[in-house]
Motif scaffolding. Structure first.
Motif, PDB file in Angstrom:
ATOM      1  N   ILE A 154     -26.756  29.270  10.093  1.00  0.00           N
ATOM      2  CA  ILE A 154     -27.035  28.609  11.323  1.00  0.00           C
ATOM      3  C   ILE A 154     -28.329  28.127  11.360  1.00  0.00           C
ATOM      4  O   ILE A 154     -29.448  28.918  11.260  1.00  0.00           O
ATOM      5  N   SER A 155     -28.910  26.874  11.601  1.00  0.00           N
ATOM      6  CA  SER A 155     -30.141  26.211  11.675  1.00  0.00           C
ATOM      7  C   SER A 155     -30.380  25.839  13.135  1.00  0.00           C
ATOM      8  O   SER A 155     -29.634  25.781  13.834  1.00  0.00           O
ATOM      9  N   GLY A 156     -31.780  25.760  13.257  1.00  0.00           N
ATOM     10  CA  GLY A 156     -32.049  25.562  14.655  1.00  0.00           C
ATOM     11  C   GLY A 156     -32.259  26.738  15.660  1.00  0.00           C
ATOM     12  O   GLY A 156     -32.770  27.654  15.131  1.00  0.00           O
ATOM     13  N   ALA A 157     -32.057  26.472  16.883  1.00  0.00           N
ATOM     14  CA  ALA A 157     -32.464  27.452  17.788  1.00  0.00           C
ATOM     15  C   ALA A 157     -31.692  28.693  17.730  1.00  0.00           C
ATOM     16  O   ALA A 157     -30.734  28.993  18.733  1.00  0.00           O
ATOM     17  N   ARG A 158     -31.702  29.680  16.506  1.00  0.00           N
ATOM     18  CA  ARG A 158     -30.871  30.717  16.451  1.00  0.00           C
ATOM     19  C   ARG A 158     -30.943  31.869  17.705  1.00  0.00           C
ATOM     20  O   ARG A 158     -29.859  32.484  18.159  1.00  0.00           O
ATOM     21  N   LEU A 159     -32.030  31.781  18.397  1.00  0.00           N
ATOM     22  CA  LEU A 159     -32.297  32.752  19.519  1.00  0.00           C
ATOM     23  C   LEU A 159     -31.254  32.308  20.563  1.00  0.00           C
ATOM     24  O   LEU A 159     -31.399  32.903  21.766  1.00  0.00           O
ATOM     25  N   ALA A 160     -30.945  31.067  20.826  1.00  0.00           N
ATOM     26  CA  ALA A 160     -30.102  30.598  21.905  1.00  0.00           C
ATOM     27  C   ALA A 160     -28.731  30.917  21.548  1.00  0.00           C
ATOM     28  O   ALA A 160     -27.742  30.771  22.535  1.00  0.00           O
ATOM     29  N   TRP A 212     -26.379  35.254   6.582  1.00  0.00           N
ATOM     30  CA  TRP A 212     -27.458  34.324   6.477  1.00  0.00           C
ATOM     31  C   TRP A 212     -27.869  34.780   4.828  1.00  0.00           C
ATOM     32  O   TRP A 212     -28.998  35.222   5.050  1.00  0.00           O
ATOM     33  N   PRO A 213     -27.500  34.420   4.021  1.00  0.00           N
ATOM     34  CA  PRO A 213     -27.716  34.913   2.691  1.00  0.00           C
ATOM     35  C   PRO A 213     -28.924  34.222   2.129  1.00  0.00           C
ATOM     36  O   PRO A 213     -29.535  34.550   1.176  1.00  0.00           O
ATOM     37  N   ASP A 214     -28.897  32.828   2.670  1.00  0.00           N
ATOM     38  CA  ASP A 214     -30.303  32.017   2.147  1.00  0.00           C
ATOM     39  C   ASP A 214     -30.971  31.431   3.234  1.00  0.00           C
ATOM     40  O   ASP A 214     -30.628  31.055   4.248  1.00  0.00           O
ATOM     41  N   LYS A 215     -32.244  32.353   3.026  1.00  0.00           N
ATOM     42  CA  LYS A 215     -33.399  31.963   3.991  1.00  0.00           C
ATOM     43  C   LYS A 215     -34.565  32.318   3.493  1.00  0.00           C
ATOM     44  O   LYS A 215     -34.818  33.002   2.486  1.00  0.00           O
ATOM     45  N   ASP A 216     -35.760  31.641   4.109  1.00  0.00           N
ATOM     46  CA  ASP A 216     -37.065  32.230   3.596  1.00  0.00           C
ATOM     47  C   ASP A 216     -37.551  33.245   4.597  1.00  0.00           C
ATOM     48  O   ASP A 216     -37.175  33.599   5.587  1.00  0.00           O
ATOM     49  N   LYS A 217     -38.830  33.624   4.274  1.00  0.00           N
ATOM     50  CA  LYS A 217     -39.440  34.666   4.788  1.00  0.00           C
ATOM     51  C   LYS A 217     -39.662  34.386   6.340  1.00  0.00           C
ATOM     52  O   LYS A 217     -39.566  35.318   7.277  1.00  0.00           O
ATOM     53  N   GLU A 238     -36.303  36.340  12.854  1.00  0.00           N
ATOM     54  CA  GLU A 238     -35.430  35.657  13.575  1.00  0.00           C
ATOM     55  C   GLU A 238     -34.189  36.094  13.517  1.00  0.00           C
ATOM     56  O   GLU A 238     -33.310  36.271  14.512  1.00  0.00           O
ATOM     57  N   CYS A 239     -33.799  36.303  12.133  1.00  0.00           N
ATOM     58  CA  CYS A 239     -32.306  36.771  11.949  1.00  0.00           C
ATOM     59  C   CYS A 239     -32.068  38.195  12.400  1.00  0.00           C
ATOM     60  O   CYS A 239     -31.332  38.500  13.025  1.00  0.00           O
ATOM     61  N   ARG A 240     -33.237  38.870  12.256  1.00  0.00           N
ATOM     62  CA  ARG A 240     -33.110  40.263  12.934  1.00  0.00           C
ATOM     63  C   ARG A 240     -32.979  40.257  14.205  1.00  0.00           C
ATOM     64  O   ARG A 240     -32.236  41.037  14.976  1.00  0.00           O
ATOM     65  N   ASN A 241     -33.882  39.527  15.081  1.00  0.00           N
ATOM     66  CA  ASN A 241     -33.797  39.532  16.439  1.00  0.00           C
ATOM     67  C   ASN A 241     -32.403  38.972  16.895  1.00  0.00           C
ATOM     68  O   ASN A 241     -32.056  39.462  17.943  1.00  0.00           O
ATOM     69  N   PHE A 242     -31.902  38.077  16.446  1.00  0.00           N
ATOM     70  CA  PHE A 242     -30.604  37.534  16.798  1.00  0.00           C
ATOM     71  C   PHE A 242     -29.585  38.598  16.581  1.00  0.00           C
ATOM     72  O   PHE A 242     -28.609  38.725  17.323  1.00  0.00           O
ATOM     73  N   THR A 243     -29.464  39.319  15.448  1.00  0.00           N
ATOM     74  CA  THR A 243     -28.474  40.084  15.143  1.00  0.00           C
ATOM     75  C   THR A 243     -28.637  41.373  16.183  1.00  0.00           C
ATOM     76  O   THR A 243     -27.766  41.874  16.548  1.00  0.00           O
ATOM     77  N   TYR A 244     -29.786  41.609  16.322  1.00  0.00           N
ATOM     78  CA  TYR A 244     -30.313  42.876  17.345  1.00  0.00           C
ATOM     79  C   TYR A 244     -29.465  42.460  18.830  1.00  0.00           C
ATOM     80  O   TYR A 244     -28.882  43.144  19.484  1.00  0.00           O
ATOM     81  N   GLN A 245     -29.722  41.170  19.205  1.00  0.00           N
ATOM     82  CA  GLN A 245     -29.365  40.761  20.474  1.00  0.00           C
ATOM     83  C   GLN A 245     -27.615  40.790  20.468  1.00  0.00           C
ATOM     84  O   GLN A 245     -27.100  41.082  21.653  1.00  0.00           O
TER      85      GLN A 245
END
Length: 267
Positions: free
Chosen positions: A52-58, A77-82, A87-94
């Motif tokens: 997912i691109s864009g506002a993941r936190l939303a 999210w297999p493909d992403k940069d540092k 952001e991925c961690r925060n989304f998953t935790y939420q």
């Protein structure tokens, strides 16, 4: 959703058939998720989110209104940069903190994160959870969720030595998993094994509880450290009492650079 573009009649029928929209696979664009959630009406949902691109936190806010319908949730999210990692961690935790009363299966695949994240899954928020498949994540060791799991799959879990769970504590966790049918530990470097030598006594090898898993059908253990894998396999298996019907698979990566593996399967 190509079916809605065939003709006006097919489009009308499809949009009224909520069962067609229960399985939601969304790649990159959040707008598709909103559309599918609306079309599925009140049916239970199997949702897979990919890159997912864009506002993941939303995204959690988008899912909250339908959280009572989520039966399966997969986050890829297999493909992403540092820059995306936090952001991925925060989304998953939420997502892990959401109230998901009918969720049966949770899959998290953050394949390129170096250090695993512990997710504090709450059995009060996830009373129906039965299947957990985590890549580069693990469940907080003090979670009560273990007692209700049927399938536990942990892969590529690398954490600091200080955060590793001692073998004796891990065995106590397994002892609570009396409903477990599949246990897969693939390169799950999250257990701290006692250091044994050739002179170690049988009492030292058997330190810790003996665990019976009466419903276990499949046990898969995979290590990528050739020097320690045999000893760790031995220590773990020495503490397990399995049914004769249980399939045990042991895989050791002898050459990680060439992906050559040695497999031993015991039935």
């Amino acid at each position: 959703d190509e079916i809605v573009h065939v003709c006006s009649h097919w489009r009308s029928v499809a949009l009224k058939s909520s069962d067609l929209w229960r399985k939601v696979d969304v790649y990159q664009h959040i707008e598709r998720l909103v559309i599918f959630l609306d079309r599925s009406q009140n049916k239970t949902l199997d949702v897979s989110l990919h890159r997912i691109s864009g506002a993941r936190l939303a995204l959690p806010h988008c899912l909250v209104a339908h959280s009572h319908r989520l039966r399966k949730l997969a986050l890829h999210w297999p493909d992403k940069d540092k820059a995306d990692e936090e952001e991925c961690r925060n989304f998953t935790y939420q997502v892990a903190q959401m109230d998901l009363p009918v969720l049966e299966e949770l899959l998290v695949d953050h394949g390129e994160i170096l250090w695993a994240q512990a997710l504090p899954l709450d059995s009060n928020l996830l009373p129906s959870l039965r299947i957990v498949r985590f890549d580069t994540h693990h469940i907080s060791w003090d979670s009560a969720i273990f007692t209700q799991l049927r399938i536990l799959h942990l892969q590529d879990v690398y954490i600091d030595d200080e955060q590793e769970v001692p073998l004796s504590d891990f065995l106590e966790i397994l002892a609570e998993c009396q409903l477990l049918e599949e246990l897969i530990l693939a390169r799950a470097a999250c257990i701290s094994f006692p250091y044994l030598t050739q002179g170690s006594t049988s009492e030292e090898c058997l330190a810790g509880p003996i665990v019976e898993l009466p419903k276990l059908r499949i046990l898969h253990l995979e290590w990528d450290n050739v020097s320690s894998a045999p000893c760790e396999n031995y220590q773990l298996l020495q503490h397990l009492r399995l049914r004769s019907e249980t399939t045990v698979r042991i895989a050791i990566d002898f050459s990680p650079w060439h992906h050559v593996k040695s497999h031993l399967e015991l039935v």
